[in-house]
Design a protein around this motif. Structure first.
Motif, PDB file in Angstrom:
ATOM      1  N   TYR A 122      75.130  49.743  90.284  1.00 33.58           N
ATOM      2  CA  TYR A 122      74.313  48.531  90.413  1.00 33.58           C
ATOM      3  C   TYR A 122      73.041  48.862  91.193  1.00 33.58           C
ATOM      4  N   PRO A 123      72.057  49.482  90.522  1.00 29.33           N
ATOM      5  CA  PRO A 123      70.821  49.858  91.217  1.00 29.33           C
ATOM      6  C   PRO A 123      69.948  48.645  91.525  1.00 29.33           C
ATOM      7  N   ALA A 124      68.943  48.825  92.376  1.00 28.33           N
ATOM      8  CA  ALA A 124      68.001  47.759  92.696  1.00 28.33           C
ATOM      9  C   ALA A 124      67.243  47.352  91.434  1.00 28.33           C
ATOM     10  N   PRO A 125      66.994  46.055  91.217  1.00 26.46           N
ATOM     11  CA  PRO A 125      66.327  45.596  89.998  1.00 26.46           C
ATOM     12  C   PRO A 125      64.833  45.893  89.962  1.00 26.46           C
ATOM     13  N   SER A 126      64.256  46.410  91.039  1.00 27.50           N
ATOM     14  CA  SER A 126      62.824  46.701  91.054  1.00 27.50           C
ATOM     15  C   SER A 126      62.518  47.694  92.167  1.00 27.50           C
ATOM     16  N   GLU A 127      61.342  48.345  92.045  1.00 27.35           N
ATOM     17  CA  GLU A 127      60.836  49.203  93.112  1.00 27.35           C
ATOM     18  C   GLU A 127      59.568  48.620  93.726  1.00 27.35           C
ATOM     19  N   GLU A 128      59.166  47.425  93.266  1.00 33.61           N
ATOM     20  CA  GLU A 128      57.932  46.808  93.733  1.00 33.61           C
ATOM     21  C   GLU A 128      58.198  45.999  94.998  1.00 33.61           C
ATOM     22  N   LEU A 129      57.590  46.412  96.097  1.00 30.50           N
ATOM     23  CA  LEU A 129      57.847  45.779  97.391  1.00 30.50           C
ATOM     24  C   LEU A 129      57.253  44.383  97.488  1.00 30.50           C
ATOM     25  N   ASN A 130      56.303  44.043  96.616  1.00 33.48           N
ATOM     26  CA  ASN A 130      55.677  42.723  96.654  1.00 33.48           C
ATOM     27  C   ASN A 130      56.470  41.676  95.880  1.00 33.48           C
ATOM     28  N   LYS A 131      57.593  42.057  95.260  1.00 30.92           N
ATOM     29  CA  LYS A 131      58.373  41.114  94.462  1.00 30.92           C
ATOM     30  C   LYS A 131      59.706  40.799  95.128  1.00 30.92           C
ATOM     31  N   LYS A 132      60.077  39.513  95.086  1.00 29.02           N
ATOM     32  CA  LYS A 132      61.388  39.048  95.516  1.00 29.02           C
ATOM     33  C   LYS A 132      62.128  38.616  94.251  1.00 29.02           C
ATOM     34  N   ILE A 133      63.270  39.231  93.981  1.00 34.23           N
ATOM     35  CA  ILE A 133      63.910  39.080  92.667  1.00 34.23           C
ATOM     36  C   ILE A 133      65.373  38.698  92.813  1.00 34.23           C
ATOM     37  N   ARG A 134      65.827  37.814  91.917  1.00 31.76           N
ATOM     38  CA  ARG A 134      67.256  37.540  91.748  1.00 31.76           C
ATOM     39  C   ARG A 134      67.579  37.780  90.272  1.00 31.76           C
ATOM     40  N   LEU A 135      68.412  38.766  89.998  1.00 27.65           N
ATOM     41  CA  LEU A 135      68.801  39.108  88.635  1.00 27.65           C
ATOM     42  C   LEU A 135      70.276  38.787  88.449  1.00 27.65           C
ATOM     43  N   PHE A 136      70.591  37.937  87.455  1.00 31.99           N
ATOM     44  CA  PHE A 136      71.962  37.546  87.180  1.00 31.99           C
ATOM     45  C   PHE A 136      72.547  38.425  86.079  1.00 31.99           C
ATOM     46  N   GLU A 137      73.876  38.454  85.992  1.00 31.63           N
ATOM     47  CA  GLU A 137      74.527  39.382  85.078  1.00 31.63           C
ATOM     48  C   GLU A 137      74.275  39.075  83.611  1.00 31.63           C
ATOM     49  N   ASP A 138      73.892  37.827  83.261  1.00 32.40           N
ATOM     50  CA  ASP A 138      73.608  37.499  81.865  1.00 32.40           C
ATOM     51  C   ASP A 138      72.150  37.759  81.498  1.00 32.40           C
ATOM     52  N   GLY A 139      71.366  38.297  82.439  1.00 35.94           N
ATOM     53  CA  GLY A 139      69.976  38.615  82.166  1.00 35.94           C
ATOM     54  C   GLY A 139      68.982  37.621  82.735  1.00 35.94           C
ATOM     55  N   CYS A 140      69.439  36.493  83.261  1.00 33.03           N
ATOM     56  CA  CYS A 140      68.532  35.519  83.876  1.00 33.03           C
ATOM     57  C   CYS A 140      67.823  36.173  85.063  1.00 33.03           C
ATOM     58  N   LEU A 141      66.499  35.979  85.113  1.00 35.85           N
ATOM     59  CA  LEU A 141      65.691  36.607  86.159  1.00 35.85           C
ATOM     60  C   LEU A 141      64.831  35.560  86.850  1.00 35.85           C
ATOM     61  N   ILE A 142      64.918  35.489  88.165  1.00 34.99           N
ATOM     62  CA  ILE A 142      64.045  34.648  88.969  1.00 34.99           C
ATOM     63  C   ILE A 142      63.289  35.558  89.925  1.00 34.99           C
ATOM     64  N   SER A 143      61.960  35.498  89.869  1.00 37.77           N
ATOM     65  CA  SER A 143      61.177  36.408  90.703  1.00 37.77           C
ATOM     66  C   SER A 143      59.942  35.706  91.257  1.00 37.77           C
ATOM     67  N   TYR A 144      59.499  36.179  92.411  1.00 33.59           N
ATOM     68  CA  TYR A 144      58.250  35.698  92.990  1.00 33.59           C
ATOM     69  C   TYR A 144      57.468  36.896  93.499  1.00 33.59           C
ATOM     70  N   ASP A 145      56.202  36.972  93.079  1.00 29.36           N
ATOM     71  CA  ASP A 145      55.314  38.061  93.478  1.00 29.36           C
ATOM     72  C   ASP A 145      54.412  37.548  94.592  1.00 29.36           C
ATOM     73  N   ILE A 146      54.589  38.058  95.804  1.00 32.48           N
ATOM     74  CA  ILE A 146      53.810  37.577  96.940  1.00 32.48           C
ATOM     75  C   ILE A 146      52.372  38.080  96.894  1.00 32.48           C
ATOM     76  N   GLN A 147      52.091  39.038  96.002  1.00 32.31           N
ATOM     77  CA  GLN A 147      50.721  39.549  95.876  1.00 32.31           C
ATOM     78  C   GLN A 147      49.921  38.727  94.869  1.00 32.31           C
ATOM     79  N   THR A 148      50.524  38.424  93.717  1.00 28.60           N
ATOM     80  CA  THR A 148      49.838  37.647  92.683  1.00 28.60           C
ATOM     81  C   THR A 148      50.183  36.158  92.761  1.00 28.60           C
TER      82      THR A 148
END
Length: 220
Positions: free
Chosen positions: A87-113
């Protein structure tokens, strides 16, 4: 140092993986595979468990830390949140806050953009229940059909390249513009002009009509 003391020290903090989950009340429990032993049913850490409560149980094979007061595994608590090869990290981008669910649902917020996204799987649905009302302070683009069971009021313009169909009222203080059809089972009232093609409702005149009390459109 006795064997029991050594055992207790070793069991104070241990790494393992979730082996099973047992939903229940007043709390859900898990068992953890520690390699040489599997714990009994123990609790896992939730973010909140008071008047505000969260429900987010760990997954099978999720890596956890088991903290055991006094070195007693039966009193242990599983603390999750360790990424690994499975179960690796869903991203390497430090400016993103991400919640990834097992069915593929993705909720993310980019504090830079300043971009908030919620991406659901192909058959995903979303429901907002707000008895007191819902206010959206933004220009809104909808790429799909819109079904409204109540009255629609707009203080600004309504523009669409598809059909507008209403069994009830459509009220707008601005313009209503569509490249499709407008169908209404009730009356259509406009304080301004209504234009069909190049013909103005208020500016259109019929020829061959006498002034006075005569009607246009042929004899009575």
């Amino acid at each position: 140092m006795s064997a029991d003391t050594n055992r207790r020290l070793e069991n104070l903090i241990r790494l393992g993986k979730i082996k099973s989950i047992q939903p229940g009340q007043p709390f859900t429990t898990v068992t953890v595979n520690l390699g040489d032993i599997t714990t009994a049913n123990i609790r896992y850490l939730n973010l909140r468990a008071g008047k505000d409560r969260t429900w987010d149980p760990p997954s099978i094979d999720e890596e956890v830390i088991v903290l055991s007061p006094g070195g007693e595994l039966a009193l242990g608590v599983a603390v999750s949140g360790l990424n690994n090869m499975l179960y690796p990290a869903p991203s390497e981008e430090l400016n993103k806050k991400i919640r990834l669910f097992e069915d593929g649902c993705l909720i993310s917020y980019d504090i830079q953009t300043h971009d908030l996204q919620a991406i659901l799987p192909a058959d995903g649905t979303a429901t907002i229940t707000a008895p007191g009302g819902l206010t959206i302070n933004a220009d809104t683009t909808i790429n799909g059909d819109v079904n409204i069971s109540g009255t629609t009021h707009s203080a600004k313009s309504i523009s669409t390249d598809q059909n507008i169909s209403a069994a009830g009222s459509i009220a707008s203080a601005g313009n209503i513009s569509t490249e499709g059809s407008v169908a209404a089972a009730g009356d259509v009232a406009a304080a301004g002009d209504v234009t069909a093609g190049s013909i103005s409702l208020t500016g259109h005149k019929h020829g061959g009509v006498k002034a006075g009390t005569d009607d246009s459109g042929g004899p009575k």
